[in-house]
Every structure is written in structure tokens, then in C-alpha cells.
Design a protein around this motif. Structure first.
Motif, PDB file in Angstrom:
ATOM      1  N   PRO A 143      -4.719 121.444  25.592  1.00  0.00           N
ATOM      2  CA  PRO A 143      -5.569 122.606  25.887  1.00  0.00           C
ATOM      3  C   PRO A 143      -6.984 122.143  26.244  1.00  0.00           C
ATOM      4  O   PRO A 143      -7.518 121.250  25.593  1.00  0.00           O
ATOM      5  N   VAL A 144      -7.564 122.725  27.277  1.00  0.00           N
ATOM      6  CA  VAL A 144      -8.868 122.257  27.759  1.00  0.00           C
ATOM      7  C   VAL A 144     -10.009 122.914  26.997  1.00  0.00           C
ATOM      8  O   VAL A 144      -9.871 124.014  26.464  1.00  0.00           O
ATOM      9  N   GLN A 199      -3.426 132.775  21.432  1.00  0.00           N
ATOM     10  CA  GLN A 199      -3.413 133.396  22.765  1.00  0.00           C
ATOM     11  C   GLN A 199      -2.043 133.981  23.061  1.00  0.00           C
ATOM     12  O   GLN A 199      -1.915 135.088  23.596  1.00  0.00           O
ATOM     13  N   PHE A 257       4.149 132.437  29.813  1.00  0.00           N
ATOM     14  CA  PHE A 257       3.042 131.813  29.090  1.00  0.00           C
ATOM     15  C   PHE A 257       3.352 130.349  28.851  1.00  0.00           C
ATOM     16  O   PHE A 257       4.426 130.001  28.367  1.00  0.00           O
ATOM     17  N   LEU A 258       2.396 129.504  29.182  1.00  0.00           N
ATOM     18  CA  LEU A 258       2.545 128.077  28.893  1.00  0.00           C
ATOM     19  C   LEU A 258       1.541 127.683  27.817  1.00  0.00           C
ATOM     20  O   LEU A 258       0.332 127.820  28.014  1.00  0.00           O
ATOM     21  N   ALA A 259       2.051 127.214  26.683  1.00  0.00           N
ATOM     22  CA  ALA A 259       1.162 126.625  25.672  1.00  0.00           C
ATOM     23  C   ALA A 259       0.969 125.167  26.077  1.00  0.00           C
ATOM     24  O   ALA A 259       1.930 124.406  26.128  1.00  0.00           O
ATOM     25  N   PHE A 260      -0.260 124.811  26.411  1.00  0.00           N
ATOM     26  CA  PHE A 260      -0.534 123.504  27.012  1.00  0.00           C
ATOM     27  C   PHE A 260      -0.398 122.356  26.016  1.00  0.00           C
ATOM     28  O   PHE A 260      -0.756 122.488  24.843  1.00  0.00           O
ATOM     29  N   VAL A 262     -14.339 128.282  24.030  1.00  0.00           N
ATOM     30  CA  VAL A 262     -12.915 127.975  24.014  1.00  0.00           C
ATOM     31  C   VAL A 262     -12.657 126.483  23.741  1.00  0.00           C
ATOM     32  O   VAL A 262     -13.039 125.626  24.543  1.00  0.00           O
ATOM     33  N   ASN A 263     -12.055 126.221  22.586  1.00  0.00           N
ATOM     34  CA  ASN A 263     -11.605 124.874  22.196  1.00  0.00           C
ATOM     35  C   ASN A 263     -12.709 123.830  22.039  1.00  0.00           C
ATOM     36  O   ASN A 263     -12.417 122.664  21.756  1.00  0.00           O
ATOM     37  N   GLU A 291      -3.819 128.007  20.985  1.00  0.00           N
ATOM     38  CA  GLU A 291      -2.812 128.313  22.015  1.00  0.00           C
ATOM     39  C   GLU A 291      -1.851 129.383  21.515  1.00  0.00           C
ATOM     40  O   GLU A 291      -1.506 130.317  22.225  1.00  0.00           O
TER      41      GLU A 291
END
Lengths: 435, 251
Positions: B89-90, B160, B83-86, B144-145, B157
């Protein structure tokens, strides 16, 4: 201003060729006069040609030349019927011919339903005041000859007068069975002050379909319209909606188009009373030999009216989308709120979108905005979804549906919106990339 | 859990090498932090691990739970537990937060051969995790966001992450753009996920996040390489003296 095309000898010849051998449907004196007047309007402008400014992006000839191009009948297999879960009064037309056996009893409290072929035999004043009347008003400043052709020749249609709040929708179902059918229908809807109706339409109707819907929305009345045009790949359709909106009335129309070789949907709305609302929206998804044209003309002739145009197209495999949308604000139509957005999502390089947004404003205190975009799926968003475990094609599907969401949100009724969304999801699933 | 061996990466579009031989091992149950000046290659490393396009691996390999990570699609990496927490986040207009989370969770379960979660169980799960992160029902309902503040995006994030329960969590500059309170919330969310069978790779420019998420190991990255590795005290040294001293020392 759109330049009115010159009536050339070629146009006269094309128009007369189309009318050769055509006879006006039987009817009472007033109906006959209305049809003859429509013929005159048609002959005054001639049928459209590709060189006409208004038909620059869409080839009109296949929509009227004789004989109609054949179109294979599409078999949807075991697919759930459109609006199948909606409680409604169903009226069925097969290749443009009313099928009473397949239709429901047209009884609905506060709603009178009849056939155009019957109404035009009688002396019904409200129908006289409507048949061909809104179509004629809509011929200026831009002629719409295919609609005049329809008023002159369409043998039948549904005539609806609404005096109360209809408890369920009236649903027109257009079946296509004959590969060479060439159908015309002309519908009239009159909503009396304060009345409410939802009209549903679905199906391909015929190999070629020319349809006019005239809607007169009186003061305080509300009209909702949701249609799903048929999936038959080869079918052709030219449709017109002419709406006149009284004070504080509401008109909302949404169209889903999935496939079809050639579709031209024109919507012509005129605000004649103050404080009215008109929303016209569409979602079109097409693959391959698909040409879809939304042409909208909204005339603000009253104060404080709100109009919204929201059109979204998803195109792949060489499909073509067209949007021509105009907002005309007449002198004195102060506090007009006009909004227009047209967007295309191109899933490959072979597909294209042409948009012509127009604003023409003669009042000084208005808020009008328009926007148009064309683009591919955003790779950044796609990666974000995939990084959360959503497989590529499913992620693409989510983003396609998200792109269409703004148009679908224009459908007020949740069950109808859910039905349309399910159709779009099915289209996305069917058109996933192989592998 | 994660073994990075001699990883060399360049940008596909320009002939510029960003990672120049990264060696790094993250074990289950441990929190590794990567610190480094801007442009050292920290974020590139996180993107390469998550499978973003635009990078070309020219040398080296990455094993994740024994699998060759670099040959996997991004969604396969996620389903395998990465899992990558950006950092950024877009926003995804038109996709509801709940729909997105549920689609992601079920896609991962499906990929692992597990049954899909029921709507009721999912709702319960998300509500419970959201409460701890102070994410209200309205945020869950929104696309989302979209319209989220910087802090809300970062909390989303972590939500998720909490719902998807990955085996390896990579946090890319999760502290950037956060005020102190938001950082505490995010850190609490991360700490709640710490467990003996989960590994963390926390990428940050500043030491302050590491006050809240205390690492087991700290690596300093510079010019595409890990140049120094130590305990939590290394982060404090960076805080006190900046990167210049360390870089001088290893040069």
C-alpha cells in the motif's frame, strides 16, 4: 556572494528613461529626503537587466519599462470573493488609488491606520524611522532596485502601527479596473513589543503593480500575513516585503498566486533579536503564459532564530516557475535553525522550474537544510486512488492539492487556510484536462 | 462473478510474457486462493484485474459480473465492485485518510447513481469498521499510510475494503510483513466480510494465511498458468512438501 551587477551605460540609460518626467510625491522634508535617498540608491545600482545574476531566470524590463504593458481586466463572475467569510477591516484600492467609499472605517482597537500620503506630510517619528529604512537595509548584499524605485515614487499606501492584539485582520483589497493602470503602493507596518496583527492582501491591483511592504516586528510581537494575488491573466507584479524581527518575535507570510503573466515576489527578512521565528511560504499555480518568481533572502543576525521557506508550484501549459532562496547566517548567529524547500509539480513537458537554493554560513553551531525537487504526478499514487474508485481527474486533483499541502499548512488560522484551499480546489477544477 | 479465460499478458516495456493462458472462475460466496512460487505471475494477475498500466493483454478475456473487465478504467472496475488489497500500500502525504476514504466511497456511489453519504453517517460507518480492526482515531486522521507500520498499512487496506463493501475482494500477499497478531486481525476483518454474495481471491505465497482465511478452492500457479486446482488440503500439501513436488507432478 551574489555578484553586484556593473552599472553599464545601458543600465544608466534604462534608469534615466524610467525616471524621465517622474516627480517625487509631495511631502514633508523628512519624507522628501527619504525619497531622494531612494533615488540615489536606485541610480547607484541602476534598474535590473536580464544579464544581472539575480535576474537570470526572470525578465525584469516589463516590470518597469514605460509605458506599462496593458492587461485585460479579469471578470471572476459569480465567484465568492477572497477572504469573503473573514471578519476584517477592509481597505480598498482601485488601480492603486485608495477608495474611501468602498473601504471600512479604519478603526480597530490597538491599531492605528493611516495613509502614507497623509503620514508623509506630518512628523511621525516611528514612520520616519521606517519609511525606506528597511528597504535600504535590504539593498545589501543584493540590490533591489525596483523597491528603491517604489520608495522614491509610490504616492500612497497604508501605514499601520499596532500597539495591542488586533482582534481582526486588516485586509487590503486591490481592484483592477483600468487596462493600462501602472500602480505603486508602499505600506508600513510597525508592531510594538508584544503586539499582534494579521494582514491580508488580495487582488491584482493594476495592469502592472509595484508594491513594497516594510514590516518592523518588535520584541515579542507577532505578524501574520496571507495574500492571494489576482487571477488576471495578463497582469504584472513586482512585490517586496522587508521584515525586521526583534527578539522572540514571529513573522509568518503566505502567498497564493494563481495566474498572472509575470510575478516577482521578493521577501527579505532580517533577524536582529534572538529567538525569533520567520516562516515564508507560497503556493503558485499557473497555466500557459505564466511566469512566477519567488526570491527570498533571510539573514540570521541573531542567535537561536528559526527560519522556514516552503514554496510549491504547480505548472502546466508551458508555465515557468522560479525560486531563488537564500539563508545567510552571520558570524555569531549560533543555534540558527534554517530550513528551505522548493518543489515544483510539472503537469506537462512544456512547463519548467528553475531553482537556486543558497546557504551562506559563518557560524559553526547551526542546523540548516535545503531541498528542491521537480517532478510529475506519481503514477503509482494515481493508480492507488483510481483503484479505490476515484476518477482520474479527481485523483489528479487530490494529488495536486496534497502536493501543495505543506505550504498551506504554514497558514496558522484555520479559516484563512480553508479559504486558500478553496481557491486552489477551484483552480484545479477549472484546469482539469478536457475529457 | 469473475471469469478469466485463457488470459495472456506481457509487460509493455519488454517483450516478456508473464501470464500464459490463465483460466479461473470465482463464484459469489466462495473464497479462492492462489498459491505459487515467486515469479509465477500471481501479483501480475492481481494488477491486470485492477487495471494497472504497463501490461498488455495479448489474448483472452475477463468477465466481471458479465462486463468486459479489461475495457474498463480502474475507477470503473472499483465502482463495479472490484477491490484489490495491495501487497505494498502506498503512502500519500497530504491526503488525509478520512478524506481519501470518503472521496472514494462517494465517487463509487456517484458512479453507481447512488446518493452521496452524509458526513455524519460516514463518520459512524468508519468508526464502527475501524474499531473492529483496532485502527485508532489518530490513524484515521493521519495522511494515508504515512508513517504506518507494515501491519497498520495492511489493516488500513482491510478497513477500506470494509467501508467500500466490494463484490469481489482480491488480496495480494496481504500476509507479507505481518506478525501473527496482525495477521489474525486482518483475517478476522476479511472473514467478517464473507457473505453469500461476495467473492474472494486470496493470493499468497505461504499457507499460514489460509489457516485463518479458510479457502473453498486452492489453485497453484506456476510460470503464468494455473497448474493445479483442489480443496484446502492442497495448501497443506504445499506447506508440507513445498512447490517442487507439485510442479514436478504437473510438468
Amino acid at each position: 556572494m551574489v555578484a553586484v551587477a556593473k552599472l553599464t551605460p545601458q543600465k544608466i540609460a534604462a534608469t534615466e528613461a524610467r525616471l524621465e518626467g517622474a516627480t517625487l510625491p509631495e511631502g514633508a522634508g523628512w519624507a522628501r529626503a527619504a525619497r531622494e535617498a531612494a533615488l540615489e540608491r536606485l541610480r547607484a545600482t541602476g534598474l535590473p537587466a536580464r544579464r544581472d545574476e539575480y535576474w537570470r531566470y526572470t525578465k525584469p524590463e516589463p516590470l518597469y519599462e514605460l509605458p506599462a504593458p496593458r492587461a485585460a481586466v479579469f471578470d471572476a463572475g459569480g465567484e465568492a470573493p477572497v477572504f469573503g467569510e473573514i471578519d476584517r477591516v477592509k481597505l480598498v484600492f482601485v488601480d492603486g488609488v485608495f477608495d474611501p467609499d468602498a473601504s471600512d472605517e479604519p478603526s480597530l482597537a490597538g491599531v492605528e491606520i493611516a495613509r502614507l500620503s497623509e503620514v508623509t506630510q506630518a512628523d511621525i517619528h516611528w514612520a520616519k524611522d521606517l519609511f525606506g529604512v528597511l528597504e535600504a537595509r535590504g539593498q545589501s548584499p543584493v540590490p533591489r532596485p525596483l523597491a528603491a524605485l517604489n520608495t522614491a515614487l509610490a504616492p500612497d499606501g497604508v501605514v499601520i502601527r499596532v500597539t495591542g492584539k488586533a482582534e481582526k485582520p486588516v485586509s487590503l483589497i486591490y481592484l483592477h479596473r483600468d487596462e493600462s493602470s501602472d500602480a505603486m503602493l508602499h505600506h508600513l507596518v510597525r508592531l510594538e513589543p508584544g503586539a499582534e496583527l494579521t494582514l491580508l492582501e488580495n487582488g491584482p491591483a493594476a495592469a502592472r503593480f509595484n508594491k513594497v511592504l516594510e514590516v518592523d516586528v518588535a520584541d515579542g510581537a507577532r505578524f501574520h500575513h496571507v495574500r492571494a494575488q489576482g487571477r488576471d491573466h495578463e497582469r504584472l507584479a513586482a512585490t517586496h516585503i522587508f521584515a525586521r524581527l526583534g527578539q522572540e518575535s514571529t513573522f509568518k507570510s503566505f502567498t497564493l498566486t494563481a495566474n498572472g503573466r509575470l510575478t516577482r515576489n521578493e521577501t527579505v527578512v532580517e533577524f536582529t533579536g534572538d529567538d525569533a521565528v520567520a516562516h515564508v511560504a507560497g503556493a503558485a499555480v499557473g497555466d500557459g503564459d505564466f511566469h512566477h518568481d519567488d526570491t527570498i533572502f533571510i539573514t540570521h543576525g541573531a542567535e537561536r532564530c528559526e527560519s522556514r521557506q516552503v514554496f510549491k508550484k504547480v505548472l502546466r501549459g508551458g508555465a515557468m516557475g522560479v525560486f531563488q532562496g537564500k539563508i545567510l547566517v552571520k558570524p555569531g548567529a549560533q543555534k540558527t535553525d534554517g530550513y528551505q524547500i522548493s518543489q515544483a509539480l510539472l503537469l506537462d513537458e512544456g512547463s519548467a522550474f528553475r531553482a537556486k537554493p543558497e546557504l551562506e554560513i559563518y557560524a559553526d553551531d547551526v542546523a540548516c537544510s535545503h531541498g528542491s525537487t521537480t517532478g510529475a504526478i506519481d503514477e503509482t499514487l494515481l493508480f492507488y486512488l483510481r483503484a479505490r474508485g476515484i476518477p482520474l481527474e479527481e485523483a489528479r486533483g487530490l494529488l495536486i492539492l496534497a502536493f501543495l499541502a505543506e505550504a498551506i499548512e504554514e497558514i496558522e488560522d484555520e479559516a484563512l487556510a480553508a479559504d486558500i484551499t478553496a481557491r486552489l480546489e477551484a483552480w484545479i477544477r477549472r484546469h482539469r484536462r478536457a475529457g | 462473478m469473475l471469469e478469466i479465460r485463457n488470459l495472456h499478458v506481457k509487460l509493455e516495456e519488454e517483450d516478456k510474457e508473464i501470464l500464459k493462458g490463465v483460466d479461473l472462475t470465482v463464484e459469489a460466496g466462495r473464497v479462492h486462493a492462489i498459491m505459487g512460487p515467486n515469479g509465477s505471475g500471481k501479483s501480475t494477475l492481481s494488477y491486470v484485474l485492477a487495471g494497472r498500466e504497463g501490461y498488455e493483454v495479448t489474448e483472452g478475456e475477463v468477465l466481471f459480473l458479465g462486463q468486459n473487465l479489461l475495457e474498463m478504467e480502474p475507477e470503473e472496475r472499483a465502482a463495479a465492485g472490484l477491490f484489490l488489497a495491495f501487497q505494498y500500500p502506498v503512502e500519500i502525504p497530504g491526503v488525509g485518510n478520512m478524506t481519501f476514504l470518503r472521496t472514494a466511497l462517494n465517487a463509487q456511489r456517484k458512479a453507481r447513481g447512488e446518493p452521496e453519504i452524509s458526513a455524519a453517517d460516514f463518520l459512524k460507518l468508519v468508526r464502527e469498521k475501524a474499531r473492529a480492526l483496532k485502527i485508532d482515531a489518530d490513524m484515521l486522521k493521519r495522511p494515508v499510510n504515512v508513517g504506518f507500520s507494515g501491519g497498520e498499512k495492511k489493516r488500513n487496506e482491510i478497513l477500506q475494503m470494509a467501508v467500500l463493501e466490494p463484490k469481489l475482494c482480491i488480496l495480494d500477499e496481504t500476509d507479507s510483513g505481518l506478525d501473527v497478531d496482525a495477521m489474525r486481525l486482518v483475517a478476522e476483518g476479511v472473514n467478517a466480510l464473507r457473505s453469500p454474495d461476495r467473492g474472494f481471491l486470496v493470493i499468497t505465497h505461504y499457507q499460514r494465511l489460509l489457516d485463518h482465511i479458510v479457502p473453498d478452492v486452492v489453485h497453484i500457479m506456476a510460470d503464468g498458468r494455473i497448474v493445479k486446482t483442489g480443496g484446502p488440503e492442497l495448501a497443506l500439501e504445499v506447506e508440507k512438501n513445498g512447490y517442487a513436488d507439485i510442479l514436478k507432478e504437473v510438468a
